[in-house]
Each structure stands twice: as C-alpha cells, then as structure tokens.
Design an enzyme around this catalytic site. Structure first.
Site, PDB file in Angstrom:
ATOM      1  CE  LYS A   1      -1.834  -1.563   3.884  1.00  0.00           C
ATOM      2  NZ  LYS A   1      -3.264  -1.388   3.766  1.00  0.00           N
ATOM      3  NE  ARG A   2       1.569   6.642  -2.459  1.00  0.00           N
ATOM      4  CZ  ARG A   2       1.385   7.702  -3.221  1.00  0.00           C
ATOM      5  NH1 ARG A   2       0.626   7.605  -4.299  1.00  0.00           N
ATOM      6  NH2 ARG A   2       1.948   8.850  -2.939  1.00  0.00           N
TER       7      ARG A   2
ATOM      8  CB  THR B   1      -9.875  -1.412  -1.690  1.00  0.00           C
ATOM      9  OG1 THR B   1      -8.791  -0.582  -2.109  1.00  0.00           O
ATOM     10  CG2 THR B   1     -11.145  -0.601  -1.575  1.00  0.00           C
TER      11      THR B   1
HETATM   12  C1  LIG Z   1      -5.919  -1.707  -3.952  1.00  0.00           C
HETATM   13  C2  LIG Z   1      -4.765  -0.842  -4.240  1.00  0.00           C
HETATM   14  C3  LIG Z   1      -4.432   0.196  -3.370  1.00  0.00           C
HETATM   15  C4  LIG Z   1      -5.176   0.453  -2.067  1.00  0.00           C
HETATM   16  O1  LIG Z   1      -4.564  -0.295  -1.038  1.00  0.00           O
HETATM   17  P1  LIG Z   1      -4.898  -0.031   0.512  1.00  0.00           P
HETATM   18  O2  LIG Z   1      -4.224  -1.173   1.195  1.00  0.00           O
HETATM   19  O3  LIG Z   1      -6.378  -0.094   0.643  1.00  0.00           O
HETATM   20  O4  LIG Z   1      -4.320   1.283   0.850  1.00  0.00           O
HETATM   21  C5  LIG Z   1      -3.348   0.983  -3.677  1.00  0.00           C
HETATM   22  N1  LIG Z   1      -2.623   0.768  -4.791  1.00  0.00           N
HETATM   23  C6  LIG Z   1      -2.908  -0.230  -5.647  1.00  0.00           C
HETATM   24  C7  LIG Z   1      -2.059  -0.430  -6.849  1.00  0.00           C
HETATM   25  C8  LIG Z   1      -3.985  -1.067  -5.405  1.00  0.00           C
HETATM   26  O5  LIG Z   1      -4.274  -2.051  -6.270  1.00  0.00           O
END
Ligand SMILES: *Cc1c(COP(=O)(O)O)cnc(C)c1O
Length: 827
Positions: free
Chosen positions: A556-557, A664
């Site tokens: 994630k970020r 997500t």
């Molecule tokens: C799903 C997704 C995110 C969101 O990730 P979180 O764990 O909910 O912050 C961010 N970047 C990409 C490429 C994703 O597929």
C-alpha cells in the site's frame, strides 16, 4: 489505427482462434507496419489490443444505442484518478476470450503472458481512491448500469519508483510514448474552459440583474474515450478522459504581435493542464495548477453532460431525473459552483431553481478524515483564477449561514462556514461538496460513523438524512477471476462460475472445509501462486525466498498512519529473537512490502530506506537464513498487486484505528485467501464480521481508545518503550546505526518521532501486535488449520464485491436502473 477507417463489411468479428490469429497479423502489418519476423512484443501487444478492441466496438455502440433510446438516467462518475491497470488481460477475461487468444498467440510462436506484459500499466491514480473508481467502472458495466467515468488523460501518470542504494527515486511515467491502442481520440468533442478574467454586472432584456464572466483565458478540453468492458461483454460503457489543447485564439494573440516564441510558449503552458498526475496521497498540495486541473475536467464534463441532456430536453427541470453526478472526493467539488454558474449566468435560471437542481444532481463521497488531507483553497487564488465561482461560493455560504444566525453561537457558525477564517482565508471544499449534494457517503461503517461525529458533525445536525454509508468493494473479475486463475478454477469446479458476477455464492465454500480433497487443492493453488511471486522476486531483486515460509504481506502507499514502521519494528524484534535462540523452532517468515511514498514526504521516504537497510542486514545474516527474509519490492502498481495478492498468507492492515477510511487492499488479500492481521479500522471491522472473529487476527487500540489516549495527554511513548525490552532493543538498534553503519544517525528522525509524541501510536500497539503475530505463527504450524481459516476468509468475502457497493449507490443515491443494450441493424 482507427477502426472507423476500416470497411463496414468487416462487421461483427469472429472470435474463433483462426479469426483472432488473422486479426493479429492484419493489424500488425497494416497498422503497426511490421511483419511477424521483426515485430517486438510491444508490436504484438498493439496488434492484439486492436484485435480485441475490434470485438468490443459493435457492442459498445449497442450499449450507447440502448441508453440513448430509453433516455435512461445516467451515472456520471467524476474522479481525478482512475487506476485502471492493464486492459488487454482484463478485456480478454471479461469477453471470455483468454483461452482463444492464448491459442492464437501460441500459433504465432509467442506466449500470451509476454504479450500481456508488454502493455504499460496506466498509472492514472495514486492508490485506493483511483483503484476504487476503476473497480466501480467494472461493476457498473457488468451490472448494465448506464455510466460514464470522467477524468483527466494525464500524459504522465504516477511516477515510476526505483531504489538507489535503498532510497526511493522517482522517474517520469511516460505511458503514452508508444501510443495507446485502447483509446479513441475525439477531436470534435472539444469544450472551452475559461480561467481568470473578471465579472461584469448587467441588466438582461427581462430587467433581471445578471453576471457575465469576461476577458478570460481559454483552454480547450478534448475528449479521449476508452471502452469499459463489463463481464460477459454485454454492456460496454465509456471512460471519457480530457486532454488540454491550446485554443487557436490564444496563439493568434501573440502571433499578431509577431512574437512566435511567446505563442508557442503559451501553447505549451496551457497544455500543461493535463501533463501530469500530482503524486499526493491523502495530503492536499497547495498548487494552483492542481486546482486548475480540477476545474478543467469538471467543467468539460459538465458541458458534455448538459449537451447530451439538451438533445432530449427543452429545459433543465428534469436534469436530476436524467443525470446523477458522483464526486469521488472533493477534487471535482468546484463542479457545484460551475453548474450553478452555467444555470444562472448562461441560462438565466433563478437562484432557488438552480440550487435545487444542482443539489439533486450531485452527490459526494468522502475518503478521509485526516485534517491535512481535507482540501481547502485560498480565497485569494479563487478570486484570481475563478472570480465568478468565488462569488457563487460566497452566495451559497451566505444563504446557508443566514438560517444559522440566532440559532448558534459564533464558534459554531465559524465551523459551519464555507470559508475558513483562521489565518489566510480559504474555501473548504468538503463543506461545498456537502451543501451542494443530496447525499454524502463514507466508505465503511466506522468511517461514516466518525464522519458524523467529527468533520461533518455540525452539518450532520443540520441535515440528518444526508450522510449515508457505502462500504467500498473490489471487483471479483480483476482481483480473483483474472489475477488468481488457480483458485478461480478450483472454485468454479466446485460451485460453477456464477460467483464471478454474484460473489456471495462463495459462501457455499464454507461447507467444503471438511472436504480433504478440496482443502488440499486449495493449498496447492496458494502454493502455485507463491511460486509465481517467488519467481517475480527472484527476477526483480535476486532474492531467493522459501515458498513454504509464511508470506506476510503489507502492500500500500507508504504513510505514517498505515504504520509500515510497526511492521518493521516487529520484524527487527523477530530477527533478534531468532538470533538469541539459534536452536529455537521458528516458523519461517518472508516479509513482503511494497509501496510508493509521495516525493515530498520525507518521513515516508526514510521509512522506505529503513526497510531496505533492514532487508540488507537480515537477508545477508547467515544466523537467520531459512527463517526470516525481508523483501521490499519497487514500483507497487496494479500489475504487481495482481501477482502479490494471490500469493499472500497474511495480510497486514495495521493502520492506527480511526485513520484508514476503508481500505480495499485488505479486501483483495482476504478474497485471495490471506488471513488478516489488523486493527479495528476502516473496513477491517466489517471484514471481521463477515469472515468471523476466529478467522482474523485483531489487535490494538480501538478508534475510541485512540481518541481517549490522544486527548488524555497522559500517553508517554518513552515509558512504553522503557517497559518493553523487545521494543527498546529494536529502537536502540535503529537509532544507533545497526542497520546503517555507513550513517549511524540516519534513522534518528524516525526514532525521535516515536519517542516524542508518537502521534500514530506505534509504540502503544507494539506488544499487542507482536502477540498477534505469535498467534499467527502458531497457527501456521498446522497447515490444515490455517487452510481452513483461509477458505473461510474466501467464503466470507462475497459481500465485499464492488457489485454490491455499486448497486447500493444505484438504489440509495442515484436512483438509476440497469439498461439493456440494443442491437443495431445487422451489417
Ligand atoms: C488496492 C490498491 C491500493 C489500495 O490499497 P490499501 O491497502 O487499501 O491502501 C493501492 N494501490 C494499488 C495499486 C492497489 O491495487
């Protein structure tokens, strides 16, 4: 390259292997201009994409025809970001052509994967918010909802991340360099977008006082359309992205002055509007160009919507019955003032009528409660860039606050105001979005509840029916059917393929946890996916990982509130424990991290460096060989996520409670059979309810406890650290250069931020987190029990389909129904 130039008698395209192969070759020769001997993978990708696009266009037109004929209410999803991912694999899967295409490509002497991987991953988004928009497009098309995505065709997407000595470095993402075979340029769909200038008052022919915005600088927005293929290929919707084009009068002005260079310069400057995606995530950038981007795409989209509406209607009375505009966060919120301006100034509606229509047309999704991420813009900038809109915002504010005088004290009224008067006066975009919408939604139950009690508490008191919850979801097409063929095939073999469009059918897998053959096959699918990820890691980082180790994933970020630091501290503590007990029995663990940091977010970039430095030490220490590895993958994006999600055993969702709106990534991982280790934050709360509290590792402070601890003022991270030898030792090592002998003080800022306040409560949650990890490791020792819980996770995740989310929006916010495509005359 444009299908419109092809003869009509090609008509509806055959989808058998021979026809596909012929199509590949024909596009390769006649459009790409190569023969099969000299074609590169990229050439094959282009001809493949064009061949598939051919098989979409007829149905695309059928969709448009159906919506047009029924004059149905349409959904317009306004988003600064669409993180759509690669399209060839997705379109093949949704059209059911993957196998035929594999065979056709095979006969051409290629592997399908090579062709698919030649496609650039369009990174027109930062993370969750942009990916949500992409999942919604897929669900709306699959559920036959008449929907358009509206956004910006950035020439440069989110930067490419590389590591140099472990530090993040950013490279431009020039994704359009080799052309984009999916899009249709629409040079005839062009709208003027105005900036600057001044406002004149005048009396119209009916004696009404009116406003006129004059002496503006004008840029054109030009449309590019990408078909959005629903599953089964029945409905094909449109993603319309705007690109900035200089207007000719802009140039003429300077040409007439004889200043050629100036003319070219002004062209370049105006086209900068759609040049680059701002790499901010959850922090507002105070950049004028960013604000202009927001207005640019919002205004173009509104002009497009009103043009379409006016083809069927004589006045605006029915606009809210024909158009639902969803604002994905506040970035397009200026659209509320823009629609008001169009209705008031151009069409001469009176205020009350215009405001009623506007409010019934717009709705708004809030994505964050972080104060630093709530968008505000300086009044002085709006007065200069959009002077008429600033007046309208003042008018909206005045009419709203008028009702509050006498009912509230001054302090409350200051909070209700659209203008933040603390320091430099600024417009609160969240307030504008709230007042201008008939519904405002949060993205998880917890987040919506906190919205009502924090940021929007005052507005909620005024409009108690406006806030509603719509818990996020993910599309099962990309995130299970396409990304995880091994598990998909297994599921389909047992329950049929209905789950692909009705994910709640996965619930019937609960009955299979005692079916030893099924459990065994489930484990085999996971292992196959772990092998695929291990090969990817070996290829990109030259690190060998043990496929039988516990794959512990946090992707994630990089953000302090997401607490990658907590994960790293636990990793160091585990490392110490293994070294202290050379004969101890430890479950082998592979920690896998990935994520980008905003280029100006120094603390986040330092966390990346820390992860890489720790990895350098751990991965080269013979004392922990075979027991612990740490892998930090560069350039996290959708394509990489598709390889990681299916391979995870454990999903790290460890944000400080109350700070992650939904998440997500948590859903993608659980749907692919990972067990979650997480806080009661965002949608984790609902994931626990759906998969069962026995099948998830919950730890840490609750949102309420976090609030109490922060407000109580008694929390002292130094005391917590002093009392916890594991934590103290890990922090001391980081502080004194155990992982950075070349620069022992490098990570002092990280340690200092923990010891001085620890805003994200990393130290407070550390021990509980470590215990949750111990419980996970203990379970992993019994693979059969682990697999059972993993299956129960998959079975419980049906509710998190974005199909469910989107149908809730359709029912509760948009009042929109599905429309069936209408076949045209046979060719
Ligand atoms: C799903 C997704 C995110 C969101 O990730 P979180 O764990 O909910 O912050 C961010 N970047 C990409 C490429 C994703 O597929």
């Amino acid at each position: 390259m444009d299908a419109r130039y092809r003869s009509r008698d090609l008509g509806r395209k055959a989808v058998d292997v021979d026809a596909l192969k012929r199509s590949f070759l024909e596009w390769l020769v006649y459009s790409v201009g190569k023969d099969s001997k000299t074609a590169t993978r990229r050439d094959w990708f282009a001809s493949g994409a064009l061949s598939v696009r051919d098989r979409v266009v007829d149905r695309w037109m059928d969709t448009t025809r159906g919506v047009y004929a029924s004059d149905a209410k349409r959904i317009y999803y306004f988003s600064m970001e669409f993180l759509i991912g690669r399209l060839l694999s997705n379109n093949l899967a949704n059209l059911g052509l993957t196998d035929a295409c594999r065979e056709a490509v095979d006969r051409l002497g290629l592997r399908l994967e090579e062709v698919l991987e030649a496609e650039p991953d369009p990174a027109l988004g930062n993370g969750g918010l942009g990916r949500l928009a992409a999942c919604f497009l897929d669900s709306m098309a699959t559920r036959n909802l008449p929907a358009y995505g509206y956004g910006i065709r950035y020439e440069y997407g989110l930067f490419e991340q590389r590591f140099d000595q472990g530090w993040q470095v950013e490279f431009p993402d020039n994704w359009l360099r080799f052309g984009n075979p999916w899009e249709f340029a629409r040079p005839e769909v062009l709208y003027p977008i105005h900036f600057h200038g001044r406002v004149e008052n005048f009396i119209d022919t009916k004696g009404q006082e009116r406003r006129r915005w004059v002496d503006t600088e004008t840029v054109h927005a030009m449309a590019f359309d990408t078909p959005v293929v629903g599953f089964g290929g029945e409905t094909i919707n449109t993603l319309r992205l705007w690109s900035a084009r200089a207007t000719s009068d802009f140039d003429f002005h300077h040409f007439n002055d004889g200043d050629y260079m100036k003319a070219v310069e002004s062209k370049v400057l105006s086209e900068n509007l759609s040049r680059v995606l701002y790499p901010n995530d959850a922090t507002a950038v105070g950049r004028e160009l960013r604000f202009k981007q927001e207005y640019f795409f919002t205004s173009a989209s509104l002009q497009d919507i009103l043009r379409r509406y006016m083809q069927h209607h004589q006045n605006f009375d029915a606009l809210p019955e024909k158009a639902a505009i969803q604002l994905n966060d506040t970035h397009p919120a200026i659209g509320i003032a823009e629609l008001m301006r169009i209705l008031l100034d151009i069409h001469g509606l009176d205020w009350d009528k215009a405001w009623d229509l506007t409010r019934r047309t717009f709705s708004y999704t809030n994505h964050t409660l972080l104060p630093e991420a709530l968008e505000t813009w300086p009044v002085s900038m709006l007065e200069r860039v959009l002077p008429r809109h600033m007046q309208i915002i003042y008018d909206i504010n005045a009419r709203f606050l008028e009702q509050s005088w006498g009912r509230y004290d001054m302090e409350t009224i200051r909070r209700l105001s659209l203008i933040d008067e603390n320091g430099e006066r600024r417009v609160r975009m969240g307030g504008l979005a709230f007042l201008g919408s008939h519904k405002v939604n949060g993205v998880s139950a917890l987040h919506t509840d906190l919205m009502k009690r924090t940021v929007f508490a005052d507005y909620h008191r005024e409009f108690p029916d406006r806030i509603t919850n719509k818990t996020n979801g993910i599309t099962p097409r990309r995130w299970l059917h396409q990304a995880n063929p091994a598990l998909s095939r297994l599921i389909t073999s047992r329950i049929g393929e209905g789950w692909i469009t009705d994910l709640e059918q996965l619930a019937s897998l609960r009955d299979r946890v005692d079916d030893e053959v099924f459990v065994e096959e489930f484990r085999r699918a996971k292992r196959q996916n772990k092998k695929r990820l291990a090969a990817y890691i070996a290829r990109h980082l030259r690190i060998d990982v043990d496929v039988d180790s516990l794959f512990d994933v946090q992707v994630k970020r990089i953000h302090e509130y997401k607490r990658q630091l907590l994960n790293l501290l636990q990793t160091v503590a585990l490392y110490n424990q293994i070294r202290d007990n050379p004969l101890g029995e430890f479950v082998p663990v592979t920690k896998i991290l990935a994520g980008k940091a905003a280029p100006a977010y120094h603390q986040a970039k330092l966390i990346i460096k820390l992860a890489n430095d720790i990895a350098g030490v751990i991965n080269n220490d013979p004392q922990v060989r075979g027991r612990l590895k740490l892998v930090m993958l560069p350039n996290y994006n959708v394509s990489q996520a598709e390889i990681i999600m299916p391979a995870a055993d454990l999903s790290e969702q460890i944000s400080t409670a109350g700070m992650e709106a939904s998440g997500t990534g948590n859903m993608k991982l659980a749907l692919n059979g990972a067990l979650t280790i997480g806080t009661l934050d965002g949608a984790n709360v609902e994931i626990r309810e759906h998969v069962g509290a026995d099948n998830i590792f919950i730890f840490g402070l609750t949102a309420a406890e976090v609030q109490d601890l922060r407000q109580g003022g008694a929390f002292d991270p130094r005391q917590v650290v002093a009392a916890n030898p594991h934590l103290k030792r890990a922090l001391d090592m980081i502080a004194t250069g155990a992982f950075s002998p070349d620069d022992p003080g490098r990570f002092r800022p990280i340690v200092d931020s923990l010891l001085n306040g620890d805003h994200f409560l990393v130290t407070a949650d550390f021990e509980d987190y470590r215990n949750a990890h111990a419980a996970a490791a203990a379970l992993y020792r019994t693979p059969r029990d682990w697999a059972e819980k993993a299956i129960l996770n998959v079975a419980g995740m049906g509710w998190f389909s974005s199909d469910r989310t989107i149908m809730e929006y359709a029912r509760d916010i948009w009042n929109v129904s599905p429309v069936l495509p209408m076949a045209g005359e046979a060719d």
